[in-house]
Design a protein around this motif. Sequence first.
Motif, PDB file in Angstrom:
ATOM      1  N   PHE A  98       9.745  16.913  14.684  1.00 19.38           N
ATOM      2  CA  PHE A  98      10.060  16.749  13.272  1.00 19.38           C
ATOM      3  C   PHE A  98      10.320  18.077  12.567  1.00 19.38           C
ATOM      4  N   GLU A  99       9.920  19.191  13.197  1.00 22.48           N
ATOM      5  CA  GLU A  99      10.274  20.506  12.677  1.00 22.48           C
ATOM      6  C   GLU A  99      11.548  21.048  13.328  1.00 22.48           C
ATOM      7  N   ASP A 100      12.113  20.268  14.227  1.00 26.99           N
ATOM      8  CA  ASP A 100      13.283  20.721  14.988  1.00 26.99           C
ATOM      9  C   ASP A 100      14.571  20.256  14.310  1.00 26.99           C
ATOM     10  N   ASP A 101      15.525  21.168  14.163  1.00 21.56           N
ATOM     11  CA  ASP A 101      16.766  20.855  13.459  1.00 21.56           C
ATOM     12  C   ASP A 101      17.594  19.803  14.182  1.00 21.56           C
ATOM     13  N   SER A 102      17.619  19.852  15.510  1.00 21.73           N
ATOM     14  CA  SER A 102      18.472  18.913  16.240  1.00 21.73           C
ATOM     15  C   SER A 102      17.948  17.494  16.132  1.00 21.73           C
ATOM     16  N   VAL A 103      16.628  17.316  16.183  1.00 20.28           N
ATOM     17  CA  VAL A 103      16.045  15.989  15.998  1.00 20.28           C
ATOM     18  C   VAL A 103      16.245  15.533  14.555  1.00 20.28           C
ATOM     19  N   ALA A 104      16.030  16.442  13.602  1.00 18.77           N
ATOM     20  CA  ALA A 104      16.197  16.100  12.192  1.00 18.77           C
ATOM     21  C   ALA A 104      17.622  15.645  11.893  1.00 18.77           C
ATOM     22  N   MET A 105      18.615  16.289  12.512  1.00 16.26           N
ATOM     23  CA  MET A 105      20.002  15.888  12.290  1.00 16.26           C
ATOM     24  C   MET A 105      20.241  14.447  12.709  1.00 16.26           C
ATOM     25  N   LEU A 106      19.709  14.076  13.874  1.00 11.62           N
ATOM     26  CA  LEU A 106      19.878  12.703  14.348  1.00 11.62           C
ATOM     27  C   LEU A 106      19.189  11.706  13.422  1.00 11.62           C
ATOM     28  N   LEU A 107      17.991  12.035  12.988  1.00 15.71           N
ATOM     29  CA  LEU A 107      17.265  11.136  12.098  1.00 15.71           C
ATOM     30  C   LEU A 107      17.950  11.033  10.738  1.00 15.71           C
ATOM     31  N   ASN A 108      18.362  12.154  10.197  1.00 15.66           N
ATOM     32  CA  ASN A 108      18.933  12.151   8.854  1.00 15.66           C
ATOM     33  C   ASN A 108      20.296  11.468   8.794  1.00 15.66           C
ATOM     34  N   LYS A 109      21.034  11.534   9.882  1.00  9.07           N
ATOM     35  CA  LYS A 109      22.361  10.926   9.895  1.00  9.07           C
ATOM     36  C   LYS A 109      22.309   9.427  10.159  1.00  9.07           C
ATOM     37  N   ASN A 110      21.427   9.003  11.050  1.00  5.58           N
ATOM     38  CA  ASN A 110      21.501   7.645  11.585  1.00  5.58           C
ATOM     39  C   ASN A 110      20.343   6.732  11.195  1.00  5.58           C
ATOM     40  N   PHE A 111      19.385   7.247  10.464  1.00  2.00           N
ATOM     41  CA  PHE A 111      18.191   6.477  10.105  1.00  2.00           C
ATOM     42  C   PHE A 111      17.763   6.819   8.685  1.00  2.00           C
ATOM     43  N   VAL A 112      16.984   5.941   8.109  1.00  3.34           N
ATOM     44  CA  VAL A 112      16.167   6.280   6.948  1.00  3.34           C
ATOM     45  C   VAL A 112      14.748   6.437   7.472  1.00  3.34           C
TER      46      VAL A 112
END
Length: 717
Positions: A98-112
């Motif tokens: 959750f502090e990682d940018d690559s994981v955050a990008m996937l979550l922010n783009k495809n999920f709430v």
Amino acid sequence: MAMIRYQQIGISLLLIFIISCTTKSKTDSKFEKASYMKMNRLADEQSPYLLQHADNPVDWYPWGKEAFNKAKELDLPIFLSIGYSTCHWCHVMEHESFEDDSVAMLLNKNFVSIKVDREELPEIDHLYMSVCQAMTGRGGWPLNIVMTPEKEPFFAGTYFPKDRRGGRSGMLQILPMITEAWTNKRDDIISSVNQVKNYLDKMNSKPAGDNISEELISSAYEQFRNGFDEEYGGFFRAPKFPSPHNLIFLMRYRYSYDNEFALDMVTKTLNQMRLGGIYDQIGFGFHRYSTDKRWLVPHFEKMLYDQAMIAMAYTEAFHITGNKIFANTSKEIFNYVLRDLTDQNGGFYSAEDADSEGEEGKFYTWTEKEIEEVLGSKLSKDFINVFSINTEGNFKEETSGEKNGQNIPHLNNFDLYDNASIESARIKLFEKRESRVHPLKDDKILTDWNGLMIAALARASIVLNEPAYLEAAIKSSEFVLNNITKDGKLLKRYRNNKAAINAHLDDYAFMSWGLLEIYQATFESKYLSSCLDLMNIMIDDFWDDKNGGFFLGSDQSEKLLVRTKTAYDGAIPSGNSVAVMNMVKLSRITGDIKWADLAEKTIRAFSEDIYRAPTGYTLMLSAYLFDTNKSKEIVIVGKGKDNETIDFIDKIRSEYAPHKVLLFKDTSRNNSQLDKLASWTSTQYSIDEKPTAYICKNFACNQPTNDLKTALNLLNE
């Protein structure tokens, strides 16, 4: 709840993802790190757990309408992550993912994405944990759920690494697979969702069964006996949890059936726990659980509810055995709570973390060299011998599994422990430890957990003859009733001078328990009256009119997929179990048969589950024993400040008779409130102006007596 693997009900999409998905979502430049704000929406929350995630690059929402409306608007699935502030693996997943940018990008783009503190919203946690257990056969925290904008889950798991590790998929693989399924396999998702809903409906709307029986009590005992570790105490395999309500059940079993081995299992377990590293030998209090069978290596978080329930078990064991080790352990636990977990206004904080400076247990472990530097050569030699310290250490690195010279102080026996020099060494090490970076303290004040600590303190004030414990219990109860309420009803949480969140079943059941114990310690009718007020609200707002038992959430709470209901005693007893114990006691204190009727209906609501796994419902079994085995109602009538009366009460209390309720009528004051609350006592009086005991069974009283020996004989019949 029994764990049911997903193959049995066919509601996991994990196999679909693995078989059909091989591509990752494309990165969109608008989700680059530079576009993130420093703080997300969680910065406005009160939960320490949510605040830990407030600077994540993930665009977290708290649970609420805003998140679900956004998901509906964008037609995106919800990524729900549930944990708590002192959860070690929650920290690991946060730092990894959750502090990682690559994981955050996937979550922010495809999920709430929604974050939930399980301690604040237990009904939500229980609902989705039951889904996870059904889908995967296991549960735990962090709990991660993917669901539709209508809160319908279709994927579940616990800890996931950031990237693939061994045969385990990571967030970078799982999230694109879920996105692919959401986009191209929506029909499969809807089919799985319908199966989940059918499963949840079935699990939470079972019809009432038969009442339980003595054979079931014996079955629970035999299962504990068969799973008992005769070398190290505790039950079944590692990891070992204290589960003090199980120990309390075994003590009540011994009382009911005169079975000495039941008590032997308890005393062995309590001794081994106190010797082990699960106990903070330097600063007192118990860590969460032991990862090994010897009680040596714990997960280091300290929870308020553990301190309360474990202290109850040690207090009761002392009451039976007179073993001072048990009394001293209770006192040390309370010492820790009153020192480190108590707000100046009387409320009790929730927990202390396992981690400090990014390492689990760093605050609590010692090298041999550190101890020698603090204590000097002579004193350190004694301490090192008593507390099993060695050069290579007994605590292994979490990642490498290698010993690193760090030691968890623990005892091999009590022979050398109780002496002045060792206590002096402990105090010096404690003072040195205070200068270290402390683990995070979760300073929210929860109504239910405060209820448990109030009950533990009030009971211990009598058994251990410590009036200060009763003062602390009363102060906490007044704080809760004056500050964590709204419009006459309890709220859940208090922090930073703000009370919020609708109360759940446990809040009412546990606070009622605390007030009932204060009444038994003080005989002040106002505490009995407050207890009855809360219990009546609990019936009005939580009772299941159709099948019996209590729902976790009130009829005024947010509507979820189902209204969940459970009696399973996990880390702590369930709200339904505590409610049954309260009602059994209230029926005998007040003489009002409605409480006995509701208690029986609650037991019957869960009897099918209890028959399937009796060791998972031990507090409810203890309540059944209270109601059916050697149960007594005792009324003492006399002058409250008269030494003879005080001595009479103390002698009655000193007898270990856990299936009794004790009432006192003070002839030197007005008893109208007691007469109103327990009308069956209104005609009881003092003989010859001396303290007089009425020993009753099912409200059929023996002849009143002011002879103490006669009263004790009747009590112990």
